[in-house]
Motif scaffolding. Structure first.
Motif, PDB file in Angstrom:
ATOM      1  N   SER A   9       0.829  -1.205   0.000  1.00  0.00           N
ATOM      2  CA  SER A   9       0.000   0.000   0.000  1.00  0.00           C
ATOM      3  C   SER A   9       0.861   1.250   0.000  1.00  0.00           C
ATOM      4  CB  SER A   9      -0.902   0.006   1.242  1.00  0.00           C
ATOM      5  OG  SER A   9      -1.576   1.242   1.376  1.00  0.00           O
ATOM      6  N   SER A  10       0.444   2.232  -0.784  1.00  0.00           N
ATOM      7  CA  SER A  10       1.131   3.521  -0.811  1.00  0.00           C
ATOM      8  C   SER A  10       0.338   4.599  -0.090  1.00  0.00           C
ATOM      9  CB  SER A  10       1.379   3.954  -2.263  1.00  0.00           C
ATOM     10  OG  SER A  10       2.275   3.069  -2.903  1.00  0.00           O
ATOM     11  N   LEU A  11      -0.741   4.191   0.572  1.00  0.00           N
ATOM     12  CA  LEU A  11      -1.563   5.161   1.294  1.00  0.00           C
ATOM     13  C   LEU A  11      -1.641   4.867   2.786  1.00  0.00           C
ATOM     14  CD1 LEU A  11      -4.609   5.678  -1.144  1.00  0.00           C
ATOM     15  CD2 LEU A  11      -2.453   6.955  -1.023  1.00  0.00           C
ATOM     16  N   SER A  12      -1.201   3.690   3.198  1.00  0.00           N
ATOM     17  CA  SER A  12      -1.268   3.327   4.617  1.00  0.00           C
ATOM     18  C   SER A  12      -0.116   3.959   5.391  1.00  0.00           C
ATOM     19  CB  SER A  12      -1.219   1.811   4.773  1.00  0.00           C
ATOM     20  OG  SER A  12      -2.344   1.214   4.166  1.00  0.00           O
ATOM     21  N   ARG A  13      -0.436   4.489   6.570  1.00  0.00           N
ATOM     22  CA  ARG A  13       0.571   5.041   7.463  1.00  0.00           C
ATOM     23  C   ARG A  13       0.340   4.420   8.838  1.00  0.00           C
ATOM     24  NH1 ARG A  13       1.393  11.388   7.022  1.00  0.00           N
ATOM     25  NH2 ARG A  13       3.508  10.718   7.595  1.00  0.00           N
ATOM     26  N   PRO A  14       0.852   3.206   9.053  1.00  0.00           N
ATOM     27  CA  PRO A  14       0.567   2.482  10.303  1.00  0.00           C
ATOM     28  C   PRO A  14       1.161   3.174  11.516  1.00  0.00           C
ATOM     29  CG  PRO A  14       2.316   1.400   9.077  1.00  0.00           C
ATOM     30  CD  PRO A  14       1.775   2.472   8.172  1.00  0.00           C
ATOM     31  N   LEU A  15       0.521   2.955  12.642  1.00  0.00           N
ATOM     32  CA  LEU A  15       1.038   3.485  13.902  1.00  0.00           C
ATOM     33  C   LEU A  15       2.230   2.644  14.338  1.00  0.00           C
ATOM     34  CD1 LEU A  15      -2.306   4.135  15.803  1.00  0.00           C
ATOM     35  CD2 LEU A  15      -0.760   5.859  14.864  1.00  0.00           C
ATOM     36  N   GLU A  16       3.355   3.292  14.590  1.00  0.00           N
ATOM     37  CA  GLU A  16       4.571   2.598  14.996  1.00  0.00           C
ATOM     38  C   GLU A  16       4.987   3.117  16.372  1.00  0.00           C
ATOM     39  OE1 GLU A  16       7.421   1.739  11.708  1.00  0.00           O
ATOM     40  OE2 GLU A  16       6.303   3.320  10.666  1.00  0.00           O
ATOM     41  N   PRO A  17       4.930   2.239  17.377  1.00  0.00           N
ATOM     42  CA  PRO A  17       5.147   2.683  18.768  1.00  0.00           C
ATOM     43  C   PRO A  17       6.537   3.230  19.064  1.00  0.00           C
ATOM     44  CG  PRO A  17       5.019   0.285  18.614  1.00  0.00           C
ATOM     45  CD  PRO A  17       4.607   0.826  17.278  1.00  0.00           C
ATOM     46  N   GLN A  18       7.517   3.027  18.159  1.00  0.00           N
ATOM     47  CA  GLN A  18       8.846   3.587  18.434  1.00  0.00           C
ATOM     48  C   GLN A  18       8.869   5.107  18.294  1.00  0.00           C
ATOM     49  OE1 GLN A  18       8.087   1.565  15.880  1.00  0.00           O
ATOM     50  NE2 GLN A  18       9.425   1.845  14.097  1.00  0.00           N
TER      51      GLN A  18
END
Length: 283
Positions: free
Chosen positions: A9-18
């Motif tokens: 996907s080029s539209l997903s921006r997942p939450l990354e806990p770091q």
């Protein structure tokens, strides 16, 4: 930093806990749901109604935060102010067109390319599905036109692929069908708009529109590509978001209030850029 999801996907921006801001959102979302449930239940809502409204409010808060990131990539404060305003609206009992907001989020990302690469076929399918939900569930018959405009703008910046062009045509067709022969569109709905809301919308619109051409330097970098975001694309994305908010007026007072999360983002962008928060998730 590129995430493995960007292979698909080029539209997903997942939450990354770091990243501290992402971690804050991960912590805040369940707290928002629990807090809204307790508030609404204490206020007299039934358990089922309080639970559904709390979940809807949590989703709206998340989408508001995500839209805030797109509206103002350089300032985390905008996203969090938008989230706070959306939670406040949920606590006051407002409903939200979450599917419409999600469609608008994808439309903005197609234009501003905060992730980087051109939208993939799966992204375009999701955009189309969100628009079907916006049309047939939310009643936001104008959203297909906003999304089609986003695809057209992306075409101006960079030659697109066949799925984007087909989807752009399909969005225009389903929007036209709803407008001309469907039951979703009520062109007299604007008569229900309340004067105080109109004044607020006009003020926000003028101020946001004035900010768009002044957004000429973007420090934020794309998620999947080691390159800075393009100012012209970010400006175009801001314009799409503003257009999505203004289009909600076509739904009258109900359409406007159900798009309150979008207007929360637009209002937040007027003050968020003046508040300094550490930019920890630029990648």
């Amino acid at each position: 930093m590129s995430h493995r999801i960007h292979k698909f996907s080029s539209l997903s921006r997942p939450l990354e806990p770091q990243y501290p801001t992402n971690l804050a959102v991960i912590i805040l979302l369940p707290a928002i749901a629990i807090g809204l449930f307790a508030w609404l239940a204490i206020g007299g809502a039934g358990m089922a109604a309080a639970a559904s409204s709390a979940i809807l409010g949590m989703l709206a808060a998340f989408v508001g935060w995500a839209l805030g990131r797109e509206m103002d990539p350089d300032h985390n404060a905008t996203a969090f102010i938008a989230m706070a305003l959306t939670v406040l609206a949920a606590g006051l009992g407002y409903d939200f067109d979450v599917l419409s907001a999600a469609a608008l989020l994808f439309a903005v990302r197609i234009v501003n390319r905060t992730v980087g690469p051109q939208a993939r076929t799966g992204d375009i399918v999701m955009l189309f599905l969100f628009n079907l939900g916006a049309l047939f569930i939310d009643g936001a018959w104008w959203m297909p036109f906003i999304s089609a405009a986003a695809l057209a703008i992306d075409e101006v910046f960079e030659r697109s692929n066949l799925p984007q062009r087909i989807t752009m045509l399909m969005l225009v067709l389903i929007g036209a069908q709803a407008l001309l022969v469907g039951e979703q569109a009520d062109l007299s709905a604007h008569e229900t708009l309340i004067r105080g809301w109109i004044v607020t919308v006009v003020v926000i619109t003028i101020l946001v529109a004035a900010n768009i051409p002044g957004t000429t330097e973007i420090r934020a970098r794309m998620d999947a590509v080691d390159a800075p975001c393009q100012a012209r694309r970010v400006q175009a994305g801001m314009a799409i978001l503003l257009a999505g908010g203004l289009a909600s007026l076509l739904g009258g007072q109900q359409g406007l209030t159900e798009a309150v999360a979008v207007w929360a983002v637009l209002a937040a962008s007027l003050v968020g850029r003046n508040i300094s928060l550490e930019k920890s998730d630029e990648a």
